[in-house]
Design a protein around this motif. Structure first.
Motif, PDB file in Angstrom:
ATOM      1  N   ALA A 154       0.971  -1.110  -0.189  1.00 23.37           N
ATOM      2  CA  ALA A 154      -0.130   0.066  -0.058  1.00 23.37           C
ATOM      3  C   ALA A 154       1.169   1.281  -0.032  1.00 23.37           C
ATOM      4  CB  ALA A 154      -0.904   0.063   1.131  1.00 23.37           C
ATOM      5  N   GLY A 155       1.905   1.277   0.890  1.00 27.63           N
ATOM      6  CA  GLY A 155       2.986   2.404   0.682  1.00 27.63           C
ATOM      7  C   GLY A 155       3.608   2.602  -0.393  1.00 27.63           C
ATOM      8  N   GLU A 156       3.639   1.492  -1.284  1.00 29.41           N
ATOM      9  CA  GLU A 156       4.462   1.651  -2.411  1.00 29.41           C
ATOM     10  C   GLU A 156       3.526   2.234  -3.366  1.00 29.41           C
ATOM     11  OE1 GLU A 156       5.605  -2.326  -3.669  1.00 29.41           O
ATOM     12  OE2 GLU A 156       7.349  -2.349  -1.792  1.00 29.41           O
ATOM     13  N   ILE A 157       2.198   2.205  -3.384  1.00 30.18           N
ATOM     14  CA  ILE A 157       1.302   2.776  -4.510  1.00 30.18           C
ATOM     15  C   ILE A 157       1.196   4.138  -4.100  1.00 30.18           C
ATOM     16  CG2 ILE A 157      -1.263   2.801  -4.806  1.00 30.18           C
ATOM     17  CD1 ILE A 157      -1.519  -0.319  -4.208  1.00 30.18           C
ATOM     18  N   ALA A 158       1.129   4.481  -2.684  1.00 33.23           N
ATOM     19  CA  ALA A 158       1.094   6.081  -2.153  1.00 33.23           C
ATOM     20  C   ALA A 158       2.161   6.773  -2.663  1.00 33.23           C
ATOM     21  CB  ALA A 158       1.214   5.858  -0.651  1.00 33.23           C
ATOM     22  N   CYS A 159       3.411   6.152  -2.887  1.00 30.68           N
ATOM     23  CA  CYS A 159       4.544   6.878  -3.157  1.00 30.68           C
ATOM     24  C   CYS A 159       4.321   7.407  -4.710  1.00 30.68           C
ATOM     25  CB  CYS A 159       5.811   6.199  -3.047  1.00 30.68           C
ATOM     26  SG  CYS A 159       6.110   5.837  -1.248  1.00 30.68           S
ATOM     27  N   PHE A 160       3.524   6.850  -5.555  1.00 35.90           N
ATOM     28  CA  PHE A 160       3.570   7.466  -6.779  1.00 35.90           C
ATOM     29  C   PHE A 160       2.683   8.869  -6.757  1.00 35.90           C
ATOM     30  CE2 PHE A 160       4.322   3.025  -7.874  1.00 35.90           C
ATOM     31  CZ  PHE A 160       5.256   3.136  -9.039  1.00 35.90           C
ATOM     32  N   PRO A 161       3.019   9.829  -7.806  1.00 32.47           N
ATOM     33  CA  PRO A 161       2.301  11.047  -7.777  1.00 32.47           C
ATOM     34  C   PRO A 161       0.932  11.001  -8.232  1.00 32.47           C
ATOM     35  CG  PRO A 161       3.870  10.943  -9.237  1.00 32.47           C
ATOM     36  CD  PRO A 161       3.929   9.975  -8.609  1.00 32.47           C
ATOM     37  N   ASP A 162      -0.213  11.749  -7.772  1.00 37.80           N
ATOM     38  CA  ASP A 162      -1.478  11.553  -8.415  1.00 37.80           C
ATOM     39  C   ASP A 162      -1.599  13.007  -9.237  1.00 37.80           C
ATOM     40  OD1 ASP A 162      -4.103  11.804  -9.184  1.00 37.80           O
ATOM     41  OD2 ASP A 162      -4.801  12.245  -7.359  1.00 37.80           O
ATOM     42  N   ARG A 163      -1.244  13.050 -10.525  1.00 34.50           N
ATOM     43  CA  ARG A 163      -1.333  14.162 -11.347  1.00 34.50           C
ATOM     44  C   ARG A 163      -2.500  14.766 -11.512  1.00 34.50           C
ATOM     45  NH1 ARG A 163       1.272  11.187 -16.350  1.00 34.50           N
ATOM     46  NH2 ARG A 163      -0.361   9.632 -15.891  1.00 34.50           N
ATOM     47  N   TRP A 164      -3.564  14.043 -11.214  1.00 30.61           N
ATOM     48  CA  TRP A 164      -4.900  14.612 -11.571  1.00 30.61           C
ATOM     49  C   TRP A 164      -5.551  15.053  -9.881  1.00 30.61           C
ATOM     50  CZ3 TRP A 164      -4.228  15.401 -16.263  1.00 30.61           C
ATOM     51  CH2 TRP A 164      -3.642  14.240 -16.984  1.00 30.61           C
ATOM     52  N   ALA A 165      -4.824  15.171  -8.935  1.00 35.11           N
ATOM     53  CA  ALA A 165      -5.442  15.663  -7.690  1.00 35.11           C
ATOM     54  C   ALA A 165      -5.879  17.134  -7.714  1.00 35.11           C
ATOM     55  CB  ALA A 165      -4.176  15.471  -6.627  1.00 35.11           C
ATOM     56  N   PRO A 166      -7.080  17.158  -7.275  1.00 30.95           N
ATOM     57  CA  PRO A 166      -7.487  18.757  -7.136  1.00 30.95           C
ATOM     58  C   PRO A 166      -6.500  19.663  -6.675  1.00 30.95           C
ATOM     59  CG  PRO A 166      -9.120  17.130  -6.194  1.00 30.95           C
ATOM     60  CD  PRO A 166      -7.961  16.222  -6.323  1.00 30.95           C
ATOM     61  N   VAL A 167      -6.376  20.882  -7.103  1.00 25.94           N
ATOM     62  CA  VAL A 167      -5.594  22.024  -6.731  1.00 25.94           C
ATOM     63  C   VAL A 167      -6.147  22.712  -5.488  1.00 25.94           C
ATOM     64  CG1 VAL A 167      -4.422  24.020  -7.264  1.00 25.94           C
ATOM     65  CG2 VAL A 167      -4.808  22.257  -8.924  1.00 25.94           C
ATOM     66  N   GLY A 168      -5.259  22.949  -4.555  1.00 32.94           N
ATOM     67  CA  GLY A 168      -6.124  23.790  -3.340  1.00 32.94           C
ATOM     68  C   GLY A 168      -5.531  23.111  -2.158  1.00 32.94           C
ATOM     69  N   MET A 169      -5.632  23.613  -1.097  1.00 31.75           N
ATOM     70  CA  MET A 169      -5.238  23.467   0.306  1.00 31.75           C
ATOM     71  C   MET A 169      -6.303  22.591   0.972  1.00 31.75           C
ATOM     72  SD  MET A 169      -1.778  23.828   0.934  1.00 31.75           S
ATOM     73  CE  MET A 169      -1.724  24.609   2.583  1.00 31.75           C
ATOM     74  N   THR A 170      -6.044  21.523   1.481  1.00 32.10           N
ATOM     75  CA  THR A 170      -7.021  20.988   2.541  1.00 32.10           C
ATOM     76  C   THR A 170      -6.872  21.171   3.842  1.00 32.10           C
ATOM     77  OG1 THR A 170      -5.946  18.672   2.732  1.00 32.10           O
ATOM     78  CG2 THR A 170      -7.246  19.076   0.943  1.00 32.10           C
ATOM     79  N   ASN A 171      -7.563  20.979   4.794  1.00 33.21           N
ATOM     80  CA  ASN A 171      -7.112  21.414   6.305  1.00 33.21           C
ATOM     81  C   ASN A 171      -6.063  20.547   6.790  1.00 33.21           C
ATOM     82  OD1 ASN A 171      -9.515  22.923   6.544  1.00 33.21           O
ATOM     83  ND2 ASN A 171     -10.983  21.189   7.217  1.00 33.21           N
ATOM     84  N   GLY A 172      -6.045  19.184   6.201  1.00 35.37           N
ATOM     85  CA  GLY A 172      -4.791  18.579   6.513  1.00 35.37           C
ATOM     86  C   GLY A 172      -3.430  19.115   6.168  1.00 35.37           C
ATOM     87  N   ALA A 173      -3.465  19.559   5.001  1.00 36.42           N
ATOM     88  CA  ALA A 173      -2.529  20.210   4.152  1.00 36.42           C
ATOM     89  C   ALA A 173      -1.854  21.464   4.936  1.00 36.42           C
ATOM     90  CB  ALA A 173      -2.490  20.442   2.812  1.00 36.42           C
TER      91      ALA A 173
END
Length: 304
Positions: A154-173
């Motif tokens: 699961a961690g190996e999957i998470a390490c790849f970037p998501d080029r289509w992630a929405p732009v903007g700051m979440t509360n977590g970020a």
């Protein structure tokens, strides 16, 4: 037969172990259904665990004026299709950017369904991330794979970037940027170390001491709160709330856990602290759900 490769005797146990994890009897659809149900059960078990400090449970809404147990159940059930699709798309795959982005797209659609089910209340966004990755890891490695291997994949999957992630700051970020903490993204990329090294061991050790299942799960949650830089607590209560939450959770553990009278009193004090600050250990709750998911797979399949 010319050219046939024969494994060395020292390699045979490793090969047999690897082959035993390959699920040849279940098609992707059946495996996806089983993994989805395991994920939903883990979410509902986490929600119904009582009494949890600062969190929604069967007796209280904790620090959440906009949530209750029925909403949490409805939210969890709304994600059945999401986790099934994640498992099915990961079945017989390997970690890759394509898989990472496909899972992210399914997760965003699942988040929309969750918000429809809850009337716009964000109940399980973090859980979609954590359990979605672990569901995919289990689909790749096999349901009976060791929890640490599932988490690593699961961690190996998470390490790849998501080029289509929405732009903007979440509360977590925003919290990560302000306080310099890891957050859910780094937890996943590192293979869920708090789940593997804290949550699961605390759960198993409490059972070995003779604690009830409720007490063992509460002990796992408390162990997570004592260690995790919970961005939900930081968002709602700041650094002081996080320090006090960790101190209060550690007091429960030092008292012998929730199976002792002193530990239960310390848990009540921790709940009072969190609710008075309107702080909720939602990140730790997501990791508890991940712990229960891996524990369920381990016990259902007899994995090691």
């Amino acid at each position: 037969m010319v050219g046939r490769l024969v494994p060395a005797p020292s390699q045979i146990p490793q090969l047999v172990s690897r082959m035993s994890r390959i699920n040849v009897s279940l098609p992707a659809e059946r495996s996806g259904e089983r993994l989805s149900q395991a994920a939903i059960c883990a979410l509902i078990e986490e929600a119904e665990l009582t009494p949890k400090p600062g969190l929604v449970d069967l007796a209280s809404n904790g620090s959440h004026a906009d949530m209750d147990i029925e909403l949490m159940r409805r939210s969890a059930q709304s994600l059945t299709q999401t986790f099934r699709e994640m498992a099915e798309v990961a079945f017989s795959q390997a970690p890759s950017q394509w898989l990472r982005e496909r899972l992210a797209a399914i997760g965003r659609a699942g988040e929309s369904m969750m918000l429809q089910a809850t009337g716009g209340v964000n109940t399980h966004k973090g859980a979609i991330w954590a359990l979605g990755l672990l569901t995919a890891g289990a689909a790749i490695e096999g349901e009976d794979a060791a929890p640490a291997l599932i988490a690593k994949t699961a961690g190996e999957i998470a390490c790849f970037p998501d080029r289509w992630a929405p732009v903007g700051m979440t509360n977590g970020a925003r919290v990560r940027q302000r306080y310099g903490v890891r957050g859910a993204a780094e937890e996943a990329k590192q293979g869920f170390p708090h789940v593997i090294s804290l949550g699961l061991p605390a759960l198993q050790e409490a059972r070995a001491r003779g604690a009830s299942e409720v007490e063992a799960r509460l002990d796992a949650l408390v162990a997570l709160i004592a260690s995790v830089d919970d961005t939900c607590i930081l968002h709602r209560g700041g650094e002081e709330a996080l320090r006090e939450a960790k101190k209060g959770a550690d007091a429960v553990m030092q008292a012998g856990g929730t199976s002792t009278e002193a530990g239960r009193r310390a848990l009540v004090r921790l709940d009072g602290l969190l609710t008075s600050r309107n702080a909720s250990p939602g990140g730790s709750a997501d990791l508890l759900a991940a712990t229960l998911f891996l524990d369920r797979l381990h016990n259902l399949t007899g994995g090691v």
